[in-house]
Design an enzyme around this catalytic site. Structure first.
Site, PDB file in Angstrom:
ATOM      1  CG  HIS A 156      -1.593   1.205   1.486  1.00 52.44           C
ATOM      2  ND1 HIS A 156      -2.501   1.770   0.756  1.00 52.44           N
ATOM      3  CD2 HIS A 156      -1.192   2.053   2.371  1.00 52.44           C
ATOM      4  CE1 HIS A 156      -2.851   3.045   1.197  1.00 52.44           C
ATOM      5  NE2 HIS A 156      -2.247   3.244   2.362  1.00 52.44           N
ATOM      6  CG  ASP A 174       7.070  19.167 -25.255  1.00 55.36           C
ATOM      7  OD1 ASP A 174       7.526  18.614 -24.297  1.00 55.36           O
ATOM      8  OD2 ASP A 174       6.567  18.629 -26.160  1.00 55.36           O
ATOM      9  CD1 TRP A 234       6.925   2.846   4.485  1.00 50.72           C
ATOM     10  CD2 TRP A 234       8.063   3.763   2.834  1.00 50.72           C
ATOM     11  NE1 TRP A 234       7.410   4.209   4.960  1.00 50.72           N
ATOM     12  CE2 TRP A 234       7.959   4.496   3.769  1.00 50.72           C
ATOM     13  CE3 TRP A 234       8.402   4.185   1.661  1.00 50.72           C
ATOM     14  CZ2 TRP A 234       8.443   5.866   3.705  1.00 50.72           C
ATOM     15  CZ3 TRP A 234       9.048   5.147   1.388  1.00 50.72           C
ATOM     16  CH2 TRP A 234       9.075   6.381   2.513  1.00 50.72           C
ATOM     17  CB  SER A 249      11.204   6.397 -13.773  1.00 49.99           C
ATOM     18  OG  SER A 249      10.020   7.154 -13.735  1.00 49.99           O
ATOM     19  CB  SER A 250      12.270   9.366  -9.494  1.00 57.38           C
ATOM     20  OG  SER A 250      11.204   8.871  -9.079  1.00 57.38           O
ATOM     21  CG  HIS A 263      12.628  13.817   6.488  1.00 53.58           C
ATOM     22  ND1 HIS A 263      11.503  13.543   7.466  1.00 53.58           N
ATOM     23  CD2 HIS A 263      12.659  15.198   6.649  1.00 53.58           C
ATOM     24  CE1 HIS A 263      11.047  14.620   7.730  1.00 53.58           C
ATOM     25  NE2 HIS A 263      11.734  15.631   7.243  1.00 53.58           N
ATOM     26  CD  GLU A 279       9.943   9.785  -1.914  1.00 54.97           C
ATOM     27  OE1 GLU A 279      11.025   9.979  -2.672  1.00 54.97           O
ATOM     28  OE2 GLU A 279       9.012   9.396  -2.463  1.00 54.97           O
ATOM     29  CE1 TYR A 298       9.197  18.925   4.981  1.00 54.38           C
ATOM     30  CE2 TYR A 298      10.767  16.986   5.329  1.00 54.38           C
ATOM     31  CZ  TYR A 298       9.728  18.094   5.595  1.00 54.38           C
ATOM     32  OH  TYR A 298       9.522  18.284   7.101  1.00 54.38           O
ATOM     33  CB  SER A 319       1.382  28.878  -3.530  1.00 53.50           C
ATOM     34  OG  SER A 319       1.905  28.410  -2.300  1.00 53.50           O
ATOM     35  CG  HIS A 370      12.664  13.316  12.462  1.00 51.95           C
ATOM     36  ND1 HIS A 370      12.999  14.691  11.895  1.00 51.95           N
ATOM     37  CD2 HIS A 370      12.148  12.612  11.688  1.00 51.95           C
ATOM     38  CE1 HIS A 370      12.321  14.634  10.929  1.00 51.95           C
ATOM     39  NE2 HIS A 370      11.575  13.512  10.710  1.00 51.95           N
ATOM     40  CG  HIS A 371      11.971   9.519   9.942  1.00 54.51           C
ATOM     41  ND1 HIS A 371      10.665   9.269   9.709  1.00 54.51           N
ATOM     42  CD2 HIS A 371      12.607  10.335   9.266  1.00 54.51           C
ATOM     43  CE1 HIS A 371      10.431  10.079   8.731  1.00 54.51           C
ATOM     44  NE2 HIS A 371      11.567  10.990   8.691  1.00 54.51           N
ATOM     45  CB  THR A 428       6.204  24.057   8.058  1.00 50.96           C
ATOM     46  OG1 THR A 428       7.227  23.347   7.963  1.00 50.96           O
ATOM     47  CG2 THR A 428       4.978  23.380   7.384  1.00 50.96           C
ATOM     48  CE  LYS A 449       6.546  26.616   1.414  1.00 48.41           C
ATOM     49  NZ  LYS A 449       5.953  27.223   0.272  1.00 48.41           N
ATOM     50  NE  ARG A 473       3.950   2.566  11.279  1.00 49.04           N
ATOM     51  CZ  ARG A 473       5.004   3.479  10.327  1.00 49.04           C
ATOM     52  NH1 ARG A 473       6.007   3.919  10.962  1.00 49.04           N
ATOM     53  NH2 ARG A 473       4.608   3.097   9.294  1.00 49.04           N
TER      54      ARG A 473
END
Lengths: 538, 374
Positions: A81, A110, A146, A173-174, A257, A259, A261, A272, A306-307, A332, A335, A454
């Site tokens: 998932h 283009d 994941w 690809s990315s 991390h 990622e 963002y 915005s 921090h993870h 943040t 924003k 979890r």
């Protein structure tokens, strides 16, 4: 604050450079609009695939006890998932928006590298299909989460090398997509489009592009080390050979991390872009928005552990990563304040794109608050790996990234197709989604605080009631998304039948170049660059 | 119908107060029982209230704007788009709030980290899928598995979790600790990463294979405290709970004496009745075998072999004993099983109707000859 509709010197009925006919059009296309469409449709399909997996998860968690699936399959579902939603749905959807909108927003004909553009899309398809095929392999799909932490992930069956290779494909690809976007933005802008006049969506994607180039090779490296640990007797992550399983976590989160963002910065960009149009006001604090985005991107590289507060770090490490993480709240916050100030004293209307954008600001901020709470290392010793975390990151992804993708769909579909979507059904979709997403995820805060870990397929009786409520919210949310599918198909096929104007939304041409083009937008646009650009957004 | 009623009750409770419903609709973090857990709870509440306050200010402004500054009310849009003063203020105020939060947070991190001057040490080893405890000061060691009632309730198709007390939060052998002693825990793991969490103690700590982590606690009052593994560790991650029983010092001393005595007892090789062999065997099976070979002996196709009608299981016993004691490349070695446990297990797997086998023999402890011994 003036704007002039750009003149086009080409004929809209000129078919010399029109699309190829039939299926080949989509396979060999190098047109940014076609590739954008491919990305968006693929992402939408994967959104439903990943969503179905979430439905299986919520069905199993509806009641205590094991009812439907085996625990191993449950773990595969949580793993797949996440991977499908992150790499198959959210990221490709934003790349699709970038393909469609960046050339039109900066006055380019283009993307800079159209053939690579085609290749990066088809590599994505190959990568995701390979990932999905692991579901049918002996030993099942990857079930270690994941994050693919070793040693657990090394217990994956036949699927393991395929999962690693699909990560490689997705990474290539990315990276190709990111290079293309950066090259386009830096080289193909209309002469009058200076960097500090670019729409925020373009800015956020420019920064996201650099994030992607920096992190995807790191992830590819980490999974390659897993591969050699498994098949070539290296010991990067095996203590018995002098390695360290925690090393993987450091490398992973150095990717992981930034990622997150990658998924949220373009979200900020779309918000915005949309909010000022419906507030009929310029965006508040354009340059501080740009600087805040850049600060967040920079900070995202120095907060990864921090993870891992409970993994066993030295005191100095705990403190450093706590302080650095807390800092993210500042840009943040800027924003969120800017979006609020943009609405302040505006002349607001509440069409579906605006509704989704407002819900994004509110619900993303909730996710931001819980993020701030868990930045406090000692408290994270309680929150870590509980449903509180699940609630946090779903708030920052579902009613944030996904809602903004919905908003973007409603906002630009009339421009893309030339047809208006059904506003009534759009608003119904909005209200059903917003109410159910909160029924789905808000109780998960309570579950986590009450002590539910979890990634468990079954739970103690005291967690039963909130889980049932959460599952009901999940089913309603899942079903509501079929409305979006209906609206997309309906709009492509003619929508309300109402003829949309070139600017679609009132005075939108003051906010972005794309609204100076005809609706539906011709196959080729800005073959000569526009000379005057709208500046309402800065 | 019952479900609808439950849902309705839940929503009603959400809307009104949660009085009397704490057990079913828990809302907040527990303050726990230790000094550390209380400090963490206070920090949690502090940050929560700061967030609530900021949320009210921001959302209040936004919703005021949404209600009043709308086109349908004829509001004309202002055209301002920057204000340096405001922007500086809303950068500096959050910074100050963060600094204010960092101070108590730093204190708490330092407190959590301080394992010095502990009075006893317990080594905790995470395994797939149970915990292994070793008291480093007196040599007590034992395994702590999910209790049999929970095990059956989640594995059997007709299992009823609601009938099991502390479903999934109960173990056969809880970790027993004395009150008011500073206890140092050292964590490691045998296979994959696990994480040891008892919310009442205020923290969790990862157990990493090949490495040692430390943490400490001081339990101020006697009681039973429950927790779970919180790092995904494979198929039965959700089924390896933690139970800590804190005792007054005299009770603890008595427990130590009793446990040590039992630990040093020689294995009883006396013959057992068929019923005893079967029930003891079932219990050994539930703790050690069921995760892979499943409660009905069917295994998992393509991953774990079935025991039902397996030639290895119903064939001669000596190779079977060797197989279980030495393990294979896929199956761990079960040399830890004592002769009486192994005999009971063999009898059970060869004869249990629920596994679909009926060799019709009884294997007594004294016929077990060690093929492999560590």
């Amino acid at each position: 604050m003036s704007a002039v509709v750009a003149e086009h010197d080409h004929h809209h009925d000129d078919h010399d450079h029109g699309p190829a006919k039939g299926i080949l059009r989509w396979i060999i296309t190098t047109n940014h609009k076609d590739i954008g469409t491919l990305y968006l449709l693929f992402a939408l399909a994967m959104f439903f695939v990943g969503g179905s997996m979430a439905m299986i998860i919520r069905a199993e968690l509806f009641e205590p006890g094991m009812q439907f699936v085996d625990p191993q399959f449950f773990n595969s579902m949580t793993t797949m998932h996440a991977l499908v939603m992150v790499f198959g749905a959210v990221m490709p959807a934003f790349v699709g928006l970038a393909n469609w909108m960046i050339p039109m927003m900066i006055g380019a004909p283009d993307m800079a590298l159209p053939r690579m553009n085609n290749m990066s899309f088809w590599l994505l398809v190959a990568g995701v299909l390979m990932l999905a095929s692991t579901l049918f392999m002996e030993g099942g799909a990857p079930a270690g989460g994941w994050t693919l932490y070793p040693p657990l992930v090394l217990q994956t069956g036949k699927a393991f090398p395929f999962a690693v290779f699909s990560v490689h494909l997705l990474g290539i690809s990315s990276i190709m997509g990111a290079i293309n976007i950066i090259a386009t933005i830096l080289n193909m802008r209309a002469p009058a489009m200076t960097l500090m006049k670019m729409p925020l969506f373009v800015w956020t994607w420019l920064i996201t592009g650099f994030l992607l180039i920096a992190i995807m090779p790191v992830f590819a490296g980490a999974v390659t080390m897993l591969l050699t640990d498994k098949f070539f007797h290296t010991s990067f992550f095996d203590a018995a050979g002098g390695g360290d399983p925690v090393l993987y976590q450091h490398i992973f989160w150095f990717f992981g991390h930034p990622e997150v963002y990658v998924m949220i910065l373009p979200t900020f960009g779309v918000a915005s872009t949309i909010i000022p149009v419906f507030a009929r006001k310029p965006l508040f604090g354009y340059s501080s928005m740009v600087y805040a985005t850049a600060s967040i991107a920079f900070l995202s590289f120095i907060v990864w552990a921090h993870h891992m507060f409970t993994v066993g770090m030295p005191l100095a490490g705990e403190l450093y990563f706590m302080y650095a993480t807390m800092l993210i709240a500042i840009p943040t916050g800027v924003k969120v304040f800017n979006w609020t100030a943009t609405m302040w004293k505006g002349s607001m209307t509440f069409e579906t794109p605006m509704l989704f954008s407002i819900a994004f600001v509110v619900l993303f901020t909730l996710g931001g608050f819980t993020g701030l709470m868990m930045s406090i290392a000692p408290v994270d010793f309680q929150y870590h790996d509980t449903y509180f975390i699940v609630a946090h990151f779903h708030y920052t992804l579902v009613p944030a990234s996904i809602f903004i993708l919905m908003a973007a769909g409603y906002y630009w579909l009339p421009k893309w197709t030339g047809h208006m979507y059904n506003e009534k059904i759009g608003q119904l979709h909005f209200w059903l989604s917003t109410i159910s997403v909160n029924i789905l995820f808000f109780p998960q805060h309570f579950l986590g605080l009450a002590g539910m870990p979890r990634r468990i397929p079954d739970y103690a009786i005291q967690f039963a009631d909130w889980n049932m409520i959460s599952s009901i919210g999940g089913f309603i949310f899942g079903a509501s998304q079929l409305l979006f599918l209906y609206i997309v198909i309906d709009t492509i096929r003619g929508g309300t039948g109402e003829k949309v104007t070139d600017e679609v939304w009132e005075d939108a041409h003051k906010h972005g170049l794309e609204w100076t083009l005809p609706s539906p937008v011709p196959y080729h646009t800005f073959t000569t660059p526009p000379t005057v650009i709208p500046t309402e957004h800065i | 119908m019952k479900k609808t009623k439950q849902l309705f009750a839940g929503l009603t409770l959400l809307a009104s107060s949660q009085q009397g419903a704490q057990a079913d609709y828990p809302l907040n973090l527990m303050s726990g029982i230790t000094k550390v857990s209380n400090h963490i709870y206070d920090l949690h509440m502090l940050i929560l209230w700061i967030c609530v306050f900021i949320g009210i200010a921001v959302f209040g402004t936004m919703f005021y704007s949404i209600f009043h500054h709308r086109k349908s009310k004829g509001h004309k849009a202002a055209q301002f788009h920057e204000n340096t003063t405001v922007e500086i203020i809303w950068t500096i105020i959050p910074t100050l709030i963060l600094v204010a939060m960092a101070i108590p947070a730093t204190k708490a991190v330092i407190e959590l980290d301080d394992v010095q001057d502990s009075e006893m040490s317990i080594k905790v080893t995470g395994r797939q899928w149970y915990w292994d405890y070793q008291y480093l000061d007196n040599g007590i060691k034992f395994e702590s598995h999910l209790d049999e009632a929970s095990e059956k309730a989640h594995r059997l198709a007709n299992g009823n979790p609601h009938s099991v007390p502390h479903y999934l939060l109960n173990v056969d052998n809880p970790l027993v600790v004395p009150v008011n002693k500073k206890i140092r825990f050292v964590f490691t793991a045998a296979d994959v990463i696990h994480s040891w969490w008892v919310p009442d103690l205020g923290w969790k700590k990862d157990a990493n294979p090949g490495f040692i982590n430390e943490a400490w606690t001081l339990v101020p009052k006697a009681g039973t405290y429950r927790g779970q593994c919180t790092e995904l560790c494979g198929r039965d991650h959700g089924f390896m709970p933690i139970v800590v029983v804190a005792m007054e010092q005299p009770d603890y001393d008595a427990w130590v004496k009793k446990t040590l005595a039992k630990q040093e007892e020689p294995v009883d090789l006396a013959d057992l009745s068929r019923e005893d062999l079967m029930s003891k065997g079932a219990s050994v099976y539930l703790k050690n075998c069921v995760s892979c070979h499943q409660i009905n002996g069917s295994g998992i196709t393509g991953t774990y072999p079935a025991l039902t009608a397996s030639p290895k299981v119903i064939g001669p016993i000596d190779p079977l004993i060797g197989f279980i004691q030495a393990g294979t490349s896929r199956m761990p070695a079960f040399s830890k099983l004592k002769d009486d446990q192994l005999a009971a297990l063999l009898t059970y797997i060869r004869n249990a109707p629920e596994l679909g086998n009926s060799v019709g023999d009884e294997i007594q402890p004294k016929v077990i000859t060690p093929v492999y011994n560590d």
